[in-house]
Motif scaffolding. Structure first.
Motif, short mmCIF file in Angstrom:
data_model
loop_
_atom_site.label_atom_id
_atom_site.label_comp_id
_atom_site.label_asym_id
_atom_site.label_seq_id
_atom_site.Cartn_x
_atom_site.Cartn_y
_atom_site.Cartn_z
N ARG A 89 0.69 -1.27 -0.06
CA ARG A 89 0.01 0.05 -0.11
C ARG A 89 1.05 1.13 -0.23
O ARG A 89 0.54 2.43 -0.60
N GLU A 110 2.53 1.69 -3.43
CA GLU A 110 1.22 2.30 -4.15
C GLU A 110 1.05 3.69 -4.01
O GLU A 110 0.91 4.35 -5.22
N ALA A 111 1.11 4.06 -2.89
CA ALA A 111 0.91 5.54 -2.45
C ALA A 111 1.91 6.30 -3.22
O ALA A 111 1.93 7.44 -3.68
N MET A 144 3.94 5.76 -5.87
CA MET A 144 3.67 5.72 -7.27
C MET A 144 2.63 6.76 -7.77
O MET A 144 2.85 7.34 -8.81
N LYS A 145 1.61 6.80 -7.02
CA LYS A 145 0.36 7.68 -7.17
C LYS A 145 0.78 9.04 -7.21
O LYS A 145 0.51 9.99 -7.93
N GLN A 146 1.67 9.40 -6.02
CA GLN A 146 2.25 10.77 -6.01
C GLN A 146 3.34 11.12 -7.13
O GLN A 146 3.25 12.10 -7.57
N PHE A 149 3.17 9.86 -10.19
CA PHE A 149 2.40 10.17 -11.31
C PHE A 149 2.00 11.67 -11.47
O PHE A 149 1.97 12.44 -12.19
N ARG A 150 1.55 11.91 -10.17
CA ARG A 150 0.85 13.33 -10.04
C ARG A 150 2.21 14.46 -10.21
O ARG A 150 1.95 15.59 -10.77
N MET A 169 8.80 2.03 -11.64
CA MET A 169 7.83 2.54 -12.44
C MET A 169 8.65 2.47 -14.05
O MET A 169 9.83 2.51 -14.01
N CYS A 172 6.98 11.89 -3.00
CA CYS A 172 6.52 10.61 -3.01
C CYS A 172 6.96 9.80 -1.65
O CYS A 172 5.93 8.96 -1.14
N ALA A 189 4.02 10.66 0.62
CA ALA A 189 2.99 10.05 0.55
C ALA A 189 2.89 8.79 0.91
O ALA A 189 1.76 8.29 1.69
#
Length: 141
Positions: A15, A18-19, A21-23, A25-26, A48, A130, A133
């Motif tokens: 988890r 994943e957080a 990697m989402k950051q 991306f942003r 990534m 990141c 996050a």
């Protein structure tokens, strides 16, 4: 200091990655992210597509460094430079620039480092964002 409770396990580490990697991306960054346990042992790693070739070395290194020194790696440039409290530490197996955050567990006087996050691939500012996050997942559980 990022505080949570308990120990780092695989489900939580996934988890957290994943957080991060989402950051990323942003942020428009391609990163590698590592989560280690209290002994600096790798629990989870993700890279990534398009992330720098150095990420599989630097991300776990930042996570390990944050656990071993019990401080965010973003604090280390000032401490490891000439005349710094930790002068000479850089280059001795520790990664001494931003992107590593220790994960603290417990409350009050019983706090201990339960693991760490390491992110590499963006700018130092992006790596720190990141990692933060990912650490927020630890703190909010």
């Amino acid at each position: 200091m990022i505080r949570g409770k308990g120990r780092v396990n695989l489900e939580l580490a996934l988890r957290m990655t994943e957080a991060a990697m989402k950051q990323a991306f942003r942020e428009g960054a391609a990163i590698s992210v590592a989560v280690v346990d209290e002994g600096g042992n790798l629990v989870s790693f993700q890279r990534m597509e398009g992330a720098e070739v150095s990420g599989p070395t630097l991300a776990p290194g930042k996570a390990y460094t944050s656990v071993a020194l019990r401080r965010p790696t973003s604090e280390l440039p000032a401490l490891t430079g000439p005349g710094g409290e930790l002068a000479g530490l850089a280059g001795s197996g520790f990664v001494c620039f931003g992107g590593g955050i220790p994960l603290w567990s417990g409350y009050g006087g019983a706090a201990y480092v339960a693991g760490g996050i390491g992110v590499s691939g963006g700018t130092v500012t992006q790596d720190v964002a990141c990692a933060e996050a990912a650490a927020s997942v630890w703190a909010s559980r």
